[in-house]
Design a protein around this motif. Structure first.
Motif, PDB file in Angstrom:
ATOM      1  N   ALA A  17      13.158   5.156  -1.889  1.00  0.00           N
ATOM      2  CA  ALA A  17      11.930   6.278  -2.402  1.00  0.00           C
ATOM      3  C   ALA A  17      11.328   7.358  -1.664  1.00  0.00           C
ATOM      4  N   MET A  18      10.688   7.812  -1.390  1.00  0.00           N
ATOM      5  CA  MET A  18      10.238   8.456  -0.485  1.00  0.00           C
ATOM      6  C   MET A  18       8.396   7.631  -0.407  1.00  0.00           C
ATOM      7  N   ALA A  19       8.056   8.011   0.501  1.00  0.00           N
ATOM      8  CA  ALA A  19       6.181   7.455   0.682  1.00  0.00           C
ATOM      9  C   ALA A  19       5.506   8.955   1.124  1.00  0.00           C
ATOM     10  N   ILE A  20       4.519   8.737   0.939  1.00  0.00           N
ATOM     11  CA  ILE A  20       3.004   9.099   1.907  1.00  0.00           C
ATOM     12  C   ILE A  20       3.236   9.177   2.862  1.00  0.00           C
ATOM     13  N   SER A  21       2.853   8.421   3.224  1.00  0.00           N
ATOM     14  CA  SER A  21       2.073   6.840   4.313  1.00  0.00           C
ATOM     15  C   SER A  21       2.639   5.451   4.035  1.00  0.00           C
ATOM     16  N   GLY A  22       2.883   4.842   5.606  1.00  0.00           N
ATOM     17  CA  GLY A  22       2.920   3.017   5.294  1.00  0.00           C
ATOM     18  C   GLY A  22       1.689   2.997   6.220  1.00  0.00           C
ATOM     19  N   GLY A  23       1.150   1.136   4.950  1.00  0.00           N
ATOM     20  CA  GLY A  23      -0.127   1.220   5.720  1.00  0.00           C
ATOM     21  C   GLY A  23       1.018   0.167   6.938  1.00  0.00           C
ATOM     22  N   ASN A  24      -0.752  -0.758   7.097  1.00  0.00           N
ATOM     23  CA  ASN A  24      -0.666  -1.816   7.941  1.00  0.00           C
ATOM     24  C   ASN A  24      -0.171  -2.736   7.687  1.00  0.00           C
ATOM     25  N   ASP A  25       0.527  -4.252   8.103  1.00  0.00           N
ATOM     26  CA  ASP A  25       1.647  -5.312   8.057  1.00  0.00           C
ATOM     27  C   ASP A  25       0.807  -6.237   7.180  1.00  0.00           C
ATOM     28  N   MET A  26       1.223  -6.701   6.018  1.00  0.00           N
ATOM     29  CA  MET A  26       0.298  -7.254   5.013  1.00  0.00           C
ATOM     30  C   MET A  26       1.208  -9.016   5.496  1.00  0.00           C
ATOM     31  N   THR A  27       0.036 -10.153   5.589  1.00  0.00           N
ATOM     32  CA  THR A  27       0.059 -10.890   5.800  1.00  0.00           C
ATOM     33  C   THR A  27       0.810 -12.101   5.077  1.00  0.00           C
ATOM     34  N   TYR A  28       1.522 -13.350   4.469  1.00  0.00           N
ATOM     35  CA  TYR A  28       2.035 -14.019   3.099  1.00  0.00           C
ATOM     36  C   TYR A  28       0.263 -13.998   2.455  1.00  0.00           C
ATOM     37  N   SER A  29      -0.772 -14.320   3.435  1.00  0.00           N
ATOM     38  CA  SER A  29      -1.791 -14.346   2.218  1.00  0.00           C
ATOM     39  C   SER A  29      -1.437 -13.538   1.405  1.00  0.00           C
ATOM     40  N   GLU A  30      -2.457 -11.745   2.747  1.00  0.00           N
ATOM     41  CA  GLU A  30      -2.100 -10.938   1.197  1.00  0.00           C
ATOM     42  C   GLU A  30      -1.302 -10.838   0.447  1.00  0.00           C
ATOM     43  N   VAL A  31       0.325 -10.785   0.848  1.00  0.00           N
ATOM     44  CA  VAL A  31       1.072 -10.413  -0.257  1.00  0.00           C
ATOM     45  C   VAL A  31       0.638 -11.249  -1.526  1.00  0.00           C
ATOM     46  N   CYS A  32       0.249 -12.890  -1.081  1.00  0.00           N
ATOM     47  CA  CYS A  32       0.196 -13.419  -3.059  1.00  0.00           C
ATOM     48  C   CYS A  32      -1.394 -12.648  -3.327  1.00  0.00           C
ATOM     49  N   GLU A  33      -1.976 -11.903  -2.485  1.00  0.00           N
ATOM     50  CA  GLU A  33      -3.371 -11.488  -3.414  1.00  0.00           C
ATOM     51  C   GLU A  33      -2.587 -10.532  -4.004  1.00  0.00           C
ATOM     52  N   PHE A  34      -1.669  -9.724  -3.455  1.00  0.00           N
ATOM     53  CA  PHE A  34      -0.757  -8.535  -3.845  1.00  0.00           C
ATOM     54  C   PHE A  34      -1.035  -8.919  -5.238  1.00  0.00           C
ATOM     55  N   LEU A  35      -0.010  -9.917  -4.997  1.00  0.00           N
ATOM     56  CA  LEU A  35       0.957 -10.063  -6.613  1.00  0.00           C
ATOM     57  C   LEU A  35       0.333 -10.835  -7.948  1.00  0.00           C
ATOM     58  N   LYS A  36      -0.899 -11.024  -7.023  1.00  0.00           N
ATOM     59  CA  LYS A  36      -1.768 -11.226  -8.349  1.00  0.00           C
ATOM     60  C   LYS A  36      -2.427  -9.679  -8.674  1.00  0.00           C
ATOM     61  N   ARG A  37      -2.321  -9.154  -8.824  1.00  0.00           N
ATOM     62  CA  ARG A  37      -3.329  -7.792  -8.767  1.00  0.00           C
ATOM     63  C   ARG A  37      -3.132  -7.431 -10.368  1.00  0.00           C
ATOM     64  N   LYS A  38      -3.392  -6.581 -11.452  1.00  0.00           N
ATOM     65  CA  LYS A  38      -3.085  -6.324 -12.374  1.00  0.00           C
ATOM     66  C   LYS A  38      -2.011  -5.288 -12.152  1.00  0.00           C
ATOM     67  N   ASN A  39      -0.983  -5.375 -12.436  1.00  0.00           N
ATOM     68  CA  ASN A  39      -0.308  -3.948 -12.793  1.00  0.00           C
ATOM     69  C   ASN A  39       1.261  -4.195 -11.662  1.00  0.00           C
ATOM     70  N   THR A  40       1.035  -5.565 -11.050  1.00  0.00           N
ATOM     71  CA  THR A  40       2.074  -5.819 -10.042  1.00  0.00           C
ATOM     72  C   THR A  40       3.243  -5.879 -10.489  1.00  0.00           C
ATOM     73  N   VAL A  41       4.542  -5.700  -9.940  1.00  0.00           N
ATOM     74  CA  VAL A  41       5.958  -5.935 -10.708  1.00  0.00           C
ATOM     75  C   VAL A  41       6.719  -6.376  -9.626  1.00  0.00           C
ATOM     76  N   GLY A  76       5.206  -8.061   5.689  1.00  0.00           N
ATOM     77  CA  GLY A  76       5.338  -7.743   4.876  1.00  0.00           C
ATOM     78  C   GLY A  76       4.633  -6.388   5.172  1.00  0.00           C
ATOM     79  N   LYS A  77       5.483  -5.169   4.726  1.00  0.00           N
ATOM     80  CA  LYS A  77       5.682  -3.210   4.411  1.00  0.00           C
ATOM     81  C   LYS A  77       4.967  -2.961   3.366  1.00  0.00           C
ATOM     82  N   ARG A  78       3.863  -2.573   4.056  1.00  0.00           N
ATOM     83  CA  ARG A  78       3.824  -1.609   2.384  1.00  0.00           C
ATOM     84  C   ARG A  78       3.162  -0.059   2.991  1.00  0.00           C
ATOM     85  N   TYR A  79       4.055   0.579   1.793  1.00  0.00           N
ATOM     86  CA  TYR A  79       3.828   2.003   1.602  1.00  0.00           C
ATOM     87  C   TYR A  79       3.545   2.806   1.039  1.00  0.00           C
ATOM     88  N   THR A  80       2.407   4.027   0.728  1.00  0.00           N
ATOM     89  CA  THR A  80       1.880   5.092  -0.141  1.00  0.00           C
ATOM     90  C   THR A  80       2.876   5.906  -0.770  1.00  0.00           C
TER      91      THR A  80
END
Length: 381
Positions: free
Chosen positions: A288-312, A273-277
């Motif tokens: 939407a506008m972004a300040i920067s783009g981060g490194n690509d996210m593996t599927y495992s990292e996406v799963c972890e991201f979705l479990k974070r508090k306040n992720t929608v 996946g792609k991630r942005y600030t």
């Protein structure tokens, strides 16, 4: 600042398309990696073709690789031969080039250099008992320059030279060697880099890189889906025709329109996946506008991201692309020849997602959940 991610997974339509004449291919790219469970991939029939990436080109227009690459390639060959019981699949190939790789202009510039380069390819295939080669030149004549037509024509001549040598080898050994080419999905690059009708005469198939439609740049500071099935309407400057081409559907159909047969098009699927600030946390939609783009996210990292508090999790009904994952039923229905997945490495074979959702004693957990879902959709059709 809020982080926004865009991730796309295709699950394929179970259609009535006959597979008797042309197998619906599942092309899997794989980078050498220590302790990679290649036996699992082969035992579970995850891929019809495995492409080990990437080999480089040296200053003398020969292949360049290290021992790590060779050791991994031989491990894959041994696993296929041991597990596969003389079945025809998976085919084992290797890829030359990749993003940012050089050497192509020199290797393709003259008849002499092309012959030398192709001989290097053929010797490599024979030495390591491979089934073919993937040409990943990113990209002939791009960015657009004065050498546009010479590089584009040299690319065609290179493919023709490979095909001639492969056909000659078939006359000797009886084995058909596979030639594929990884190609761009973006309109501006396609127009400059390729001559699809002539390409189709040489390649067995193309691996269409229908992803990376949105990459954050200073001149393009916007967020967007990595690989939307359809073009979103909220794109910046959407009145510009080029932005309307940022979708899997448009790219795949355009390649057909300009001369590539459907059965030779492998539609690309990213396992990352792609991630942005974001510029502002409240403005968090495609475009939407972004300040920067981060490194690509593996599927495992996406799963972890979705479990974070306040992720929608949100769903883009126009693009048919949830910001986290998606289920468009499209590739088989359109009669394309198959799909290409980049890559096995970025799937959740370490079971990070399973560890998040299940108990450690859950025996139902599987490796490579994205690839397995794709496999099951195709096999059960």
């Amino acid at each position: 600042m809020k982080i926004l991610i865009f991730f796309l997974i295709f699950f394929l339509l179970l259609s009535s398309l006959s597979l008797s004449q042309n197998i619906f291919k599942r092309i899997c790219y794989l980078r050498p990696e220590s302790n990679f469970p290649i036996d699992y991939v082969i035992q579970n029939n995850i891929c019809t073709h495995i492409i080990i990436a990437f080999v480089s080109i040296d200053s003398e227009s020969n292949l360049s690789f290290d021992q790590t690459f060779i050791d991994f390639l031989q491990l894959c060959r041994q696993s296929i031969d041991t597990i596969n019981n003389n079945e025809n699949y998976p085919k084992l190939m290797f890829s030359i080039g990749g993003g940012g790789a050089g050497g192509w202009k020199m290797a393709s510039s003259t008849d002499e250099r092309r012959k030398r380069f192709v001989q290097s390819i053929l010797q490599f295939i024979q030495q390591y008992q491979l089934d073919g080669v993937d040409i990943d030149w990113e990209f002939p004549s791009w960015p657009k320059k004065l050498t546009q037509y010479s590089e584009r024509n040299d690319f065609i001549k290179l493919l023709q030279e490979i095909r001639r040598n492969f056909d000659h080898e078939k006359q000797i050994s009886g084995k058909h060697l596979i030639l594929s080419a990884a190609v761009a999905a973006q309109f501006v690059i396609i127009q400059v880099s390729y001559k699809p009708v002539e390409m189709a005469e040489s390649v067995d198939f193309i691996n269409l890189m229908t992803y990376d439609y949105f990459i954050h740049k200073w001149y393009w500071p916007y967020v967007g889906h990595n690989s939307p099935l359809y073009s979103p309407i909220n794109l910046p400057f959407n009145f510009i025709n080029v932005t309307k081409t940022f979708s899997v559907e448009w790219s795949a159909e355009y390649w057909v329109k300009i001369g590539m047969p459907r059965h030779k098009i492998m539609v690309g699927i990213p396992t990352y996946g792609k991630r942005y600030t974001l510029f502002h946390s409240k403005i968090n939609y495609p475009g939407a506008m972004a300040i920067s783009g981060g490194n690509d996210m593996t599927y495992s990292e996406v799963c972890e991201f979705l479990k974070r508090k306040n992720t929608v999790e949100k769903y883009d009904s126009i693009a048919h692309s949830p910001y986290a994952h998606n289920e468009p039923k499209w590739i088989r229905m359109k009669n394309f020849g198959g799909l290409m997945i980049f890559s096995l490495n970025a799937d959740d074979y370490r079971q990070h997602c399973s560890n998040i959702d299940n108990d450690d004693n859950d025996d139902s957990r599987i490796l490579f959940p994205i690839h397995m879902a794709i496999r099951d959709s195709v096999i059960n059709s």
